[in-house]
Structures are given as C-alpha cells and as structure tokens.
Scaffold this motif. Structure first.
Motif, PDB file in Angstrom:
ATOM      1  N   HIS A   5       0.815  -1.220   0.000  1.00 20.49           N
ATOM      2  CA  HIS A   5       0.000   0.000   0.000  1.00 20.49           C
ATOM      3  C   HIS A   5       0.846   1.267   0.000  1.00 20.49           C
ATOM      4  CE1 HIS A   5      -4.021  -1.618   0.418  1.00 20.49           C
ATOM      5  NE2 HIS A   5      -3.615  -2.418   1.388  1.00 20.49           N
ATOM      6  N   VAL A   6       1.895   1.275   0.798  1.00 17.98           N
ATOM      7  CA  VAL A   6       2.628   2.514   1.056  1.00 17.98           C
ATOM      8  C   VAL A   6       3.960   2.590   0.320  1.00 17.98           C
ATOM      9  CG1 VAL A   6       3.704   3.907   2.878  1.00 17.98           C
ATOM     10  CG2 VAL A   6       1.513   2.762   3.297  1.00 17.98           C
ATOM     11  N   HIS A   7       4.691   1.493   0.258  1.00 15.56           N
ATOM     12  CA  HIS A   7       6.082   1.563  -0.182  1.00 15.56           C
ATOM     13  C   HIS A   7       6.356   0.992  -1.568  1.00 15.56           C
ATOM     14  CE1 HIS A   7       7.242   2.869   3.816  1.00 15.56           C
ATOM     15  NE2 HIS A   7       6.457   1.911   4.301  1.00 15.56           N
ATOM     16  N   LEU A   8       5.443   0.223  -2.141  1.00 14.17           N
ATOM     17  CA  LEU A   8       5.751  -0.437  -3.409  1.00 14.17           C
ATOM     18  C   LEU A   8       6.007   0.558  -4.533  1.00 14.17           C
ATOM     19  CD1 LEU A   8       6.238  -3.077  -4.854  1.00 14.17           C
ATOM     20  CD2 LEU A   8       3.808  -3.148  -5.423  1.00 14.17           C
ATOM     21  N   ILE A   9       5.180   1.568  -4.675  1.00 16.82           N
ATOM     22  CA  ILE A   9       5.362   2.524  -5.768  1.00 16.82           C
ATOM     23  C   ILE A   9       6.703   3.248  -5.653  1.00 16.82           C
ATOM     24  CG2 ILE A   9       4.482   4.667  -6.792  1.00 16.82           C
ATOM     25  CD1 ILE A   9       1.649   3.516  -6.314  1.00 16.82           C
ATOM     26  N   PRO A  10       7.052   3.811  -4.475  1.00 18.33           N
ATOM     27  CA  PRO A  10       8.376   4.436  -4.403  1.00 18.33           C
ATOM     28  C   PRO A  10       9.525   3.436  -4.576  1.00 18.33           C
ATOM     29  CG  PRO A  10       7.147   4.824  -2.363  1.00 18.33           C
ATOM     30  CD  PRO A  10       6.269   4.054  -3.279  1.00 18.33           C
ATOM     31  N   TYR A  11       9.357   2.212  -4.070  1.00 15.27           N
ATOM     32  CA  TYR A  11      10.409   1.209  -4.222  1.00 15.27           C
ATOM     33  C   TYR A  11      10.637   0.888  -5.698  1.00 15.27           C
ATOM     34  CZ  TYR A  11      12.808  -3.289  -4.123  1.00 15.27           C
ATOM     35  OH  TYR A  11      13.684  -4.316  -4.349  1.00 15.27           O
ATOM     36  N   VAL A  12       9.566   0.634  -6.417  1.00 15.16           N
ATOM     37  CA  VAL A  12       9.679   0.295  -7.834  1.00 15.16           C
ATOM     38  C   VAL A  12      10.299   1.465  -8.609  1.00 15.16           C
ATOM     39  CG1 VAL A  12       8.327  -0.213  -9.916  1.00 15.16           C
ATOM     40  CG2 VAL A  12       7.858  -1.444  -7.797  1.00 15.16           C
ATOM     41  N   HIS A  13       9.934   2.672  -8.252  1.00 13.12           N
ATOM     42  CA  HIS A  13      10.544   3.851  -8.884  1.00 13.12           C
ATOM     43  C   HIS A  13      12.027   3.940  -8.541  1.00 13.12           C
ATOM     44  CE1 HIS A  13      11.543   8.145  -9.396  1.00 13.12           C
ATOM     45  NE2 HIS A  13      10.802   7.985 -10.496  1.00 13.12           N
ATOM     46  N   ASP A  14      12.381   3.683  -7.277  1.00 21.22           N
ATOM     47  CA  ASP A  14      13.781   3.760  -6.840  1.00 21.22           C
ATOM     48  C   ASP A  14      14.677   2.738  -7.540  1.00 21.22           C
ATOM     49  OD1 ASP A  14      13.167   5.850  -5.170  1.00 21.22           O
ATOM     50  OD2 ASP A  14      13.294   4.666  -3.313  1.00 21.22           O
ATOM     51  N   VAL A  15      14.129   1.574  -7.901  1.00 15.85           N
ATOM     52  CA  VAL A  15      14.962   0.582  -8.589  1.00 15.85           C
ATOM     53  C   VAL A  15      15.061   0.857 -10.083  1.00 15.85           C
ATOM     54  CG1 VAL A  15      14.697  -1.239  -6.864  1.00 15.85           C
ATOM     55  CG2 VAL A  15      13.145  -1.169  -8.806  1.00 15.85           C
ATOM     56  N   GLY A  16      14.403   1.931 -10.553  1.00 13.34           N
ATOM     57  CA  GLY A  16      14.658   2.386 -11.914  1.00 13.34           C
ATOM     58  C   GLY A  16      13.526   2.304 -12.917  1.00 13.34           C
ATOM     59  N   PHE A  17      12.318   1.991 -12.488  1.00 11.83           N
ATOM     60  CA  PHE A  17      11.215   1.890 -13.438  1.00 11.83           C
ATOM     61  C   PHE A  17      10.533   3.240 -13.627  1.00 11.83           C
ATOM     62  CE2 PHE A  17      11.727  -2.447 -11.963  1.00 11.83           C
ATOM     63  CZ  PHE A  17      11.729  -3.134 -13.170  1.00 11.83           C
ATOM     64  N   THR A  18       9.989   3.448 -14.803  1.00  7.62           N
ATOM     65  CA  THR A  18       9.289   4.695 -15.098  1.00  7.62           C
ATOM     66  C   THR A  18       7.949   4.721 -14.379  1.00  7.62           C
ATOM     67  OG1 THR A  18       8.125   3.807 -17.022  1.00  7.62           O
ATOM     68  CG2 THR A  18      10.335   4.749 -17.410  1.00  7.62           C
ATOM     69  N   HIS A  19       7.362   5.885 -14.305  1.00  8.41           N
ATOM     70  CA  HIS A  19       6.039   6.017 -13.689  1.00  8.41           C
ATOM     71  C   HIS A  19       5.002   5.213 -14.467  1.00  8.41           C
ATOM     72  CE1 HIS A  19       7.272   8.925 -10.733  1.00  8.41           C
ATOM     73  NE2 HIS A  19       7.803   9.703 -11.675  1.00  8.41           N
ATOM     74  N   MET A  20       5.157   5.168 -15.785  1.00 15.67           N
ATOM     75  CA  MET A  20       4.194   4.432 -16.615  1.00 15.67           C
ATOM     76  C   MET A  20       4.286   2.921 -16.358  1.00 15.67           C
ATOM     77  SD  MET A  20       1.913   5.493 -18.342  1.00 15.67           S
ATOM     78  CE  MET A  20       0.877   5.417 -19.726  1.00 15.67           C
TER      79      MET A  20
END
Length: 178
Positions: A5-20
């Motif tokens: 709920h809270v950390h997956l989106i920032p984590y996935v962004h931090d490992v290098g994936f685009t917002h899309m």
C-alpha cells in the motif's frame, strides 16, 4: 500488505522503473487480485480452505521475494511476475478468511468474528506500513523489510498447511439458518 500500500510505488521507482511501468504494474496487480478473489472462493468451496489459504500465503512470499530481486535484476518481466504473484494473494485472503470464520463459528457469529479478524488485519497492515518505513530510515534500503515479509508469508503458508482441515462439505439449503 502495508508495504504494498505505502512503499511499493516508491520502491519500484527507486529501482529504476518509469512512472508508466509502475502504473501498469499496479493496474495488473488490481486486475489479478479481483480475478483471484473470485477464483479462490470458488475453489475453496470445492476442495476446502486450508490448501488454497496456504497457496495464497506462498504466492505472497514469492511476490515479496520477486520484489527483493528487483534490486538486483530490475527487469519489467520480474516486476510483472512479482505483481501477478501479489495479485493472486491480495484479495484471496479476504474471501478465504470470511468463509473460514463462517466454517469455524457459524453464520450467526460470522459478522462479529470476521469483524475482529478484519480489525486485526488492519492493525497488521498499519504495522506493515510503518515498520518498512522505519527500517528504510535506519538502513536506507527496503531489503530487510522485504525479507521479513517473505519469511512471515512462507511461515504462515507452512502453519496453515500443517493444520488439520476445518472445512467440511455441507449440503446448503436455501432459507435455513445455522
């Protein structure tokens, strides 16, 4: 589930994936979750609650393991595989826990018992959101939080599988009460 709920989106962004890509992964997680909740309820009505619940926790552990591996191999294929595993377990637990409460305590008590269970689930989700944030602040990494989630999910899977089956097929008659 608080981590997701809270950390997956920032984590996935931090490992290098685009917002899309991140948004697509979240959408896939939601779609799989809906389908899995419907499927799990139907399957558990046929074969019992214990094995589907154990499999659900196994999928969840596998998803968290996949999220851990994204730090080493940030590939879209691994991201989508991990969110599919998470989707398979996300809402499935709700249908399985609701029916388990009814199986163990009867339909007359289901509201009260499931209310307590769902309340505990929400407190656990709150802890699952706070603790990874705390661990990230201390270690500057989500890896220890992800590892803890893997271990908890796989231990839960083993414990549920170890229990004896509590579900018994019954002839359900319309209009009768427990």
């Amino acid at each position: 589930m608080g981590f997701v709920h809270v950390h997956l989106i920032p984590y996935v962004h931090d490992v290098g994936f685009t917002h899309m890509t991140n948004a697509g992964a979240q959408f896939l997680l939601a779609l799989v979750s809906i389908a899995a909740a419907l499927m799990t309820g139907r399957v558990s009505d046929r074969i019992g609650r214990r094995r589907p619940m154990s499999l659900t926790f196994s999928w969840r552990g596998l998803a968290y393991f996949g999220f851990m591996m994204l730090a080493l191999w940030p590939s879209p294929l691994l991201l989508y595989a991990a969110v599919i595993c998470m989707g398979l377990s996300w809402s499935s637990t709700v249908s399985l826990l609701a029916t388990t409460c009814a199986d163990l305590y009867g339909r007359r008590s289901q509201g009260s018992v499931f209310g307590v269970v769902f309340g505990v689930m929400n407190w656990s989700a709150a802890l699952g959101a706070w603790l990874p944030g705390y661990l990230f602040d201390v270690t500057n990494s989500y890896q220890s939080a992800l590892l803890a989630n893997v271990l908890v999910a796989w231990v839960a899977s083993g414990v549920v599988l170890w229990l004896s089956e509590w579900w018994r097929p019954q002839q359900q008659m319309v209009g009768t009460a427990d």
